[in-house]
Scaffold this motif. Structure first.
Motif, PDB file in Angstrom:
ATOM      1  N   PRO A  96       0.827  -1.207   0.000  1.00  0.00           N
ATOM      2  CA  PRO A  96       0.000   0.000   0.000  1.00  0.00           C
ATOM      3  C   PRO A  96       0.864   1.260   0.000  1.00  0.00           C
ATOM      4  O   PRO A  96       1.736   1.429   0.855  1.00  0.00           O
ATOM      5  CB  PRO A  96      -0.801  -0.125   1.300  1.00  0.00           C
ATOM      6  CG  PRO A  96      -0.840  -1.582   1.587  1.00  0.00           C
ATOM      7  CD  PRO A  96       0.449  -2.148   1.082  1.00  0.00           C
ATOM      8  N   THR A  97       0.628   2.127  -0.995  1.00  0.00           N
ATOM      9  CA  THR A  97       1.452   3.327  -1.189  1.00  0.00           C
ATOM     10  C   THR A  97       0.537   4.522  -1.425  1.00  0.00           C
ATOM     11  O   THR A  97      -0.368   4.452  -2.261  1.00  0.00           O
ATOM     12  CB  THR A  97       2.369   3.137  -2.422  1.00  0.00           C
ATOM     13  OG1 THR A  97       3.165   1.973  -2.218  1.00  0.00           O
ATOM     14  CG2 THR A  97       3.257   4.343  -2.636  1.00  0.00           C
ATOM     15  N   ILE A  98       0.778   5.598  -0.684  1.00  0.00           N
ATOM     16  CA  ILE A  98       0.005   6.831  -0.909  1.00  0.00           C
ATOM     17  C   ILE A  98       0.940   7.844  -1.571  1.00  0.00           C
ATOM     18  O   ILE A  98       2.129   7.905  -1.250  1.00  0.00           O
ATOM     19  CB  ILE A  98      -0.570   7.385   0.422  1.00  0.00           C
ATOM     20  CG1 ILE A  98      -1.518   8.569   0.158  1.00  0.00           C
ATOM     21  CG2 ILE A  98       0.520   7.797   1.394  1.00  0.00           C
ATOM     22  CD1 ILE A  98      -2.270   9.038   1.412  1.00  0.00           C
TER      23      ILE A  98
ATOM     24  N   TRP B 226      -5.930   2.765  -3.402  1.00  0.00           N
ATOM     25  CA  TRP B 226      -4.761   1.972  -3.799  1.00  0.00           C
ATOM     26  C   TRP B 226      -5.246   0.603  -4.289  1.00  0.00           C
ATOM     27  O   TRP B 226      -6.209   0.067  -3.745  1.00  0.00           O
ATOM     28  CB  TRP B 226      -3.825   1.805  -2.578  1.00  0.00           C
ATOM     29  CG  TRP B 226      -2.636   0.960  -2.880  1.00  0.00           C
ATOM     30  CD1 TRP B 226      -1.497   1.357  -3.477  1.00  0.00           C
ATOM     31  CD2 TRP B 226      -2.493  -0.431  -2.597  1.00  0.00           C
ATOM     32  NE1 TRP B 226      -0.627   0.298  -3.602  1.00  0.00           N
ATOM     33  CE2 TRP B 226      -1.218  -0.822  -3.069  1.00  0.00           C
ATOM     34  CE3 TRP B 226      -3.310  -1.420  -2.010  1.00  0.00           C
ATOM     35  CZ2 TRP B 226      -0.736  -2.135  -2.964  1.00  0.00           C
ATOM     36  CZ3 TRP B 226      -2.831  -2.719  -1.906  1.00  0.00           C
ATOM     37  CH2 TRP B 226      -1.551  -3.070  -2.382  1.00  0.00           C
TER      38      TRP B 226
ATOM     39  N   PHE C 119      -7.332   7.544   2.863  1.00  0.00           N
ATOM     40  CA  PHE C 119      -6.622   6.469   2.158  1.00  0.00           C
ATOM     41  C   PHE C 119      -7.019   5.116   2.766  1.00  0.00           C
ATOM     42  O   PHE C 119      -7.319   4.152   2.064  1.00  0.00           O
ATOM     43  CB  PHE C 119      -5.104   6.660   2.269  1.00  0.00           C
ATOM     44  CG  PHE C 119      -4.310   5.584   1.565  1.00  0.00           C
ATOM     45  CD1 PHE C 119      -3.978   5.717   0.224  1.00  0.00           C
ATOM     46  CD2 PHE C 119      -3.911   4.434   2.237  1.00  0.00           C
ATOM     47  CE1 PHE C 119      -3.254   4.725  -0.430  1.00  0.00           C
ATOM     48  CE2 PHE C 119      -3.194   3.425   1.587  1.00  0.00           C
ATOM     49  CZ  PHE C 119      -2.867   3.574   0.251  1.00  0.00           C
TER      50      PHE C 119
ATOM     51  N   SER D 299      -8.953   2.364   0.624  1.00  0.00           N
ATOM     52  CA  SER D 299      -8.045   1.317   0.143  1.00  0.00           C
ATOM     53  C   SER D 299      -8.220   0.014   0.923  1.00  0.00           C
ATOM     54  O   SER D 299      -7.235  -0.662   1.241  1.00  0.00           O
ATOM     55  CB  SER D 299      -6.585   1.788   0.233  1.00  0.00           C
ATOM     56  OG  SER D 299      -6.432   3.020  -0.434  1.00  0.00           O
TER      57      SER D 299
ATOM     58  N   PRO E 147      -1.002   3.001   4.544  1.00  0.00           N
ATOM     59  CA  PRO E 147       0.095   3.002   3.564  1.00  0.00           C
ATOM     60  C   PRO E 147       1.420   2.639   4.233  1.00  0.00           C
ATOM     61  O   PRO E 147       1.749   3.187   5.281  1.00  0.00           O
ATOM     62  CB  PRO E 147       0.111   4.443   3.047  1.00  0.00           C
ATOM     63  CG  PRO E 147      -0.538   5.250   4.108  1.00  0.00           C
ATOM     64  CD  PRO E 147      -1.514   4.357   4.799  1.00  0.00           C
TER      65      PRO E 147
ATOM     66  N   ILE F 153       5.051   6.224   1.662  1.00  0.00           N
ATOM     67  CA  ILE F 153       4.470   7.549   1.420  1.00  0.00           C
ATOM     68  C   ILE F 153       5.412   8.298   0.473  1.00  0.00           C
ATOM     69  O   ILE F 153       6.563   8.577   0.828  1.00  0.00           O
ATOM     70  CB  ILE F 153       4.275   8.313   2.749  1.00  0.00           C
ATOM     71  CG1 ILE F 153       3.321   7.514   3.663  1.00  0.00           C
ATOM     72  CG2 ILE F 153       3.753   9.721   2.482  1.00  0.00           C
ATOM     73  CD1 ILE F 153       3.019   8.188   5.002  1.00  0.00           C
TER      74      ILE F 153
END
Length: 912
Positions: A640-642, A670, A713, A717, A722, A725
């Motif tokens: 998980p990436t924001i 995501w 997020f 998601s 996340p 970041i």
């Protein structure tokens, strides 16, 4: 500072010294229960070093506007002296431009005492020499005749007024005496430049480069140029272009020395600044206020605009500063005239005469139109000195610092753009004209500047594959694509909606019919609108807030419930004063998605573009990256990436009392990286660091921006936090990189810890810069560099991890590449992976079917800040702050808060 302590720091790999601790810092006591652990020292982060070069893409040769600089005298030293200039009675001199004249005179008069040394003087308090002056402290006295600034007459003298005028002038134009003190401040080894080129930057290397920049600035000042930071502008009417409103664009050059992987280079570029139209004051005022003749001028406004501008007065040709206007017209304004008595025994008598009478009857100067207009005052508050307005002419090269109107800006852009080849020709000519080889200071430090553009290697990355509706894939060509015969990848339905018309003239039924038909082609199902609300004609001339209010009363009385969407027709394109109040009412009071249009030329393409915006606002997606769909983005799709985009926008330079607006956008859903939401706050004027990322109100409450974005997020998601970041930060200069890394990033980390103490996401911090002066050209081609061009060698930083990217197709003028600086990467991207991510993020902008010049999250942050900035009515405030720097100091005033958006729209792409 002794030079030795800096030469011996090779062991620490040339890291800059840590910043000093501010005096008011109180050390924190370690909590008693943690006694077992040692107290953590706060680590100061610095930008990371480059890890490697990218290799993907097709290699192409490129020329850049960096010119090779050789420095032979590496063993020499610059000596830095501080300068103080005062009048005989000890008052310090503050007049701009006087300093240079005084120092020039010192240089001419005391050549032997100065051992024949040349100076590099910055016009203020610093002076540099190559090697030392004979003594550490020197004092001189010099006399100057007529003290005005030496711009605009090139090298000529200001022209001596004839004797009779000289005597009559009440201003004491006799010579002035100045005292000058020059005292030793520091010694800067030129070796520091060589160290910087090896990646070891230090205070000394930055100072040494500053000296070289000052030498070039001085070179320009001696030619009578206007200097603006690193740029200079010659007084040559061929460089002026009228942009309307009494303002001219003035073309000049930027020049700065830069350390690069390929050595020291001089970066020269074309630059434009705004100046006041020189010539008769009346002509300027007529243009500035857009009136037909002097009798329609609003004099209160004129007084504000003219204050502090410099004029030449005729016939004596003396230069003075405008301090104000007379209360009465020229033929009524009285003053006391001292005259020798008629009987000639040396007695003086004082007569009260009008300014008009004095100039016409005593001075025998014909006045054609000044009699009924105010006079220009160039005197002191207690002792005014009046001139009829037609005898005053504005001096050339005076900067205009107010914000430009939309029309002025459009005109400026249109007139100042240049095709790549023309720009190259202008820059080559500039080098010849400047003839830096003859500059004595450069020669004495052994600096020579090459006259060829530096040749480098670029790589063109292939465009990412995109997904549209019905599972179709396609590749953009030359940075663009279209939706002809294609459906959107995730179209929405528009069900409960209506049209609102603020007296725009157009065939609304035709417009609605075409919109529905166009939507059908793209896959958007649009029901017939509930109604068309026409503005009641009696409110057409009412203030904007009233018009919006009345329209809403009308809507509420007729609609059964809140609509999903309102299409709003505005009467004028751009700058409609209804826009701000309308958006605020919809988004902040009612939570309704709205799209404004000014229907002038409505065709299929126009409607498609409008539908792209509407679809994104209502939660749809127009196209997406194929690697998002499959999810296979390196390092981003795995965990998980924001992605955050951060920007602060400020009022124009003249407005010191308009709050700055900070906007942060964040990706959601995501593994998508095409959907974003925004959070916007106001903060103190002109403050660049975002101050509300983390706002702790109590032990359990944080009202900051980041918490809001992280929670969204998480919910969008699938309840995931996340782990990575990625932050894109716009609009900070290199001098502020450490603040981004140590102040802003700390706040973001605190916001994360506040949500969950044990959570440790990894960070990537990338700064994007657009206002730099590096440009790229294709040798032997009239075209701009192709979209997808990336450059990370030769002209990039000797140590830091930076690269240039032109993701977009430059259609007009010369492409301005975006300069990306990777300040931190805890995730461990390779150069290619990061460059490809940045390239891909230039293809997810939902408002257009083109690659854009900077990553989408940053563009969205701009849009959100601009749109919500319209919510706040600041215009009235800005009128009072003068264009020459208002009196309010930054941060002194409590800042009005930005209105909150309703729940129903706060997670939407309302800014699209």
């Amino acid at each position: 500072m002794d030079s030795l302590e800096h030469e011996g720091n090779g062991a620490t790999e040339g890291l800059p010294p840590p910043p000093p601790v501010p005096p008011d810092v109180v050390p924190l006591r370690a909590e008693p229960e943690h006694i077992s652990e040692p107290v953590k020292k706060k680590i100061v982060r610095v930008p990371i070093a480059r890890r490697g070069l990218g290799s993907k893409g097709q290699k192409i040769p490129i020329l850049t506007n960096h010119f090779k600089v050789n420095v032979t005298n590496v063993d020499g030293h610059f000596f830095h002296y501080s300068v103080s200039v005062s009048y005989e009675d000890g008052r310090p001199v503050d007049g701009k431009g006087v300093g240079r004249k005084v120092i020039d005179r010192v240089h001419e008069t005391y050549d032997t005492e100065l051992a024949g040394k040349n100076f590099a003087y910055d016009g203020e308090k610093s002076l540099f020499t190559v090697g030392p002056l004979p003594r550490n402290k020197l004092e001189f006295t010099v006399v100057l005749e007529d003290v005005t600034s030496n711009r605009n007459n090139g090298n000529g003298s200001p022209g001596s007024p004839n004797e009779n005028d000289r005597k009559r002038m009440r201003r004491p134009y006799q010579s002035k005496t100045f005292k000058v003190e020059i005292s030793f401040a520091a010694k800067i080894p030129m070796q520091a430049i060589a160290n910087a080129l090896r990646g070891q930057e230090s205070e000394n290397s930055q100072e040494a480069l500053r000296v070289l920049d000052i030498i070039l600035r001085q070179h320009a000042a001696k030619q009578g140029c206007l200097l603006v930071r690193q740029s200079f502008f010659h007084n040559d009417a061929r460089n002026f272009t009228d942009v309307g409103g009494g303002v001219l664009g003035c073309r000049g050059f930027h020049s700065s020395f830069r350390t690069t992987q390929g050595g020291l280079s001089l970066n020269i570029d074309v630059s434009t600044t705004m100046i006041i139209q020189p010539g008769p004051v009346v002509d300027f005022l007529i243009a500035n206020q857009n009136v037909k003749d002097p009798f329609q001028i609003d004099w209160a406004k004129a007084k504000r605009v003219l204050k502090n501008l410099r004029v030449k007065t005729s016939p004596s040709n003396a230069e003075c500063k405008i301090t104000g206007l007379s209360e009465k017209p020229c033929k009524e304004q009285m003053f006391s005239l001292k005259q020798k008595a008629k009987d000639g025994d040396g007695e003086f008598q004082t007569l009260e005469v009008t300014v008009y009478d004095y100039f016409v009857n005593y001075r025998h100067i014909e006045l054609r139109y000044s009699a009924d207009l105010p006079c220009i005052n160039v005197g002191k508050p207690k002792r005014p000195t009046y001139f009829p307005i037609e005898l005053c002419s504005l001096v050339s090269l005076q900067r205009y610092t107010k914000a430009l109107s939309t029309f002025q800006r459009a005109s400026l852009v249109e007139k100042s753009r240049q095709k790549p080849q023309e720009r190259m020709r202008v820059l080559t000519d500039a080098l010849k004209i400047n003839n830096y080889d003859a500059e004595p200071m450069l020669r004495s430090c052994g600096v020579s500047i090459g006259n060829n553009f530096t040749q480098i290697e670029g790589r063109v990355l292939p465009a990412p594959k995109l997904k549209v509706g019905n599972g179709e894939d396609f590749f953009p060509r030359n940075g663009r694509w279209n939706f002809n015969n294609k459906k959107l990848v995730d179209p929405t339905k528009i069900e409960r909606w209506a049209v609102v018309n603020f007296s725009a003239r157009c065939d609304i039924r035709g417009l609605v019919r075409d919109l529905i038909k166009c939507g059908e082609m793209k896959g958007i199902h649009i029901d017939a609108p509930f109604d068309v609300f026409e503005e009641n004609q009696q409110y057409r001339r009412a203030p904007p807030l009233v018009r919006v209010e009345k329209m809403f009363e009308n809507i509420q009385s007729k609609l059964p419930g809140a609509p999903q969407f309102l299409l709003c027709l505005l009467p004028e394109r751009k700058n409609s004063d209804l826009y701000g109040p309308w958006k605020r009412k919809n988004l902040s009071d009612y939570g309704i998605v709205t799209q404004c249009i000014a229907p002038t030329r409505v065709n299929d393409q126009y409607l498609t573009n409008v539908l792209l915006k509407i679809n994104a606002k209502l939660g749809g997606l127009n196209s997406m990256l194929a690697v998002e769909h499959s999810p296979s983005i390196p390092l981003v799709s795995k965990v998980p990436t924001i992605i955050l985009g951060m920007d602060v926008s400020h009022g124009s330079p003249g407005q010191s009392d308009i709050p700055s607006i900070a906007a942060v956008v964040s990706s959601r859903n995501w593994p998508l990286i095409s959907r974003y939401r925004a959070c916007v706050r106001t903060q103190s004027p002109k403050v660049e660091m975002i101050d509300s990322l983390f706002k702790r109100v109590s032990d359990t409450e944080d009202e900051g921006i980041i918490r809001e974005l992280l929670l969204d997020f998480y919910t969008s998601s699938g309840k995931r936090k996340p782990d990575q970041i990625i932050i894109f930060r716009d609009g900070v200069s290199e001098s502020q990189f450490n603040q981004v890394l140590n102040i802003e990033l700390d706040q973001i980390i605190e916001a994360c810890k506040f949500l969950d103490e044990k959570w440790c996401p990894k960070f990537v911090v990338i700064v994007a810069q657009k206002n730099h002066h590096t440009k790229f050209f294709q040798p032997g081609s009239p075209d701009n560099v192709p979209p997808g061009t990336v450059i990370d060698s030769k002209v990039c930083h000797p140590r830091n991890n930076d690269f240039y990217m032109c993701a977009h197709a430059g259609m007009i003028g010369t492409t301005r590449p975006t300069h990306y600086h990777v300040l931190l990467d805890e995730v461990g991207f390779s150069a290619d992976e990061l460059q490809e991510l940045v390239h891909s993020l230039s293809y997810v902008y939902q408002r257009s079917t083109t690659a854009i010049s900077v990553v989408a999250p940053i563009c969205y942050a701009h849009l959100a800040a601009t749109q919500m900035g319209q919510f706040m009515k600041f215009e009235d405030a800005s009128e009072t702050s003068s264009s020459h720097g208002g009196l309010t100091s930054a941060g002194a005033v409590p800042v009005p808060q930005m209105p909150k958006l309703q729940e129903s729209v706060c997670n939407s792409m309302f800014f699209c």
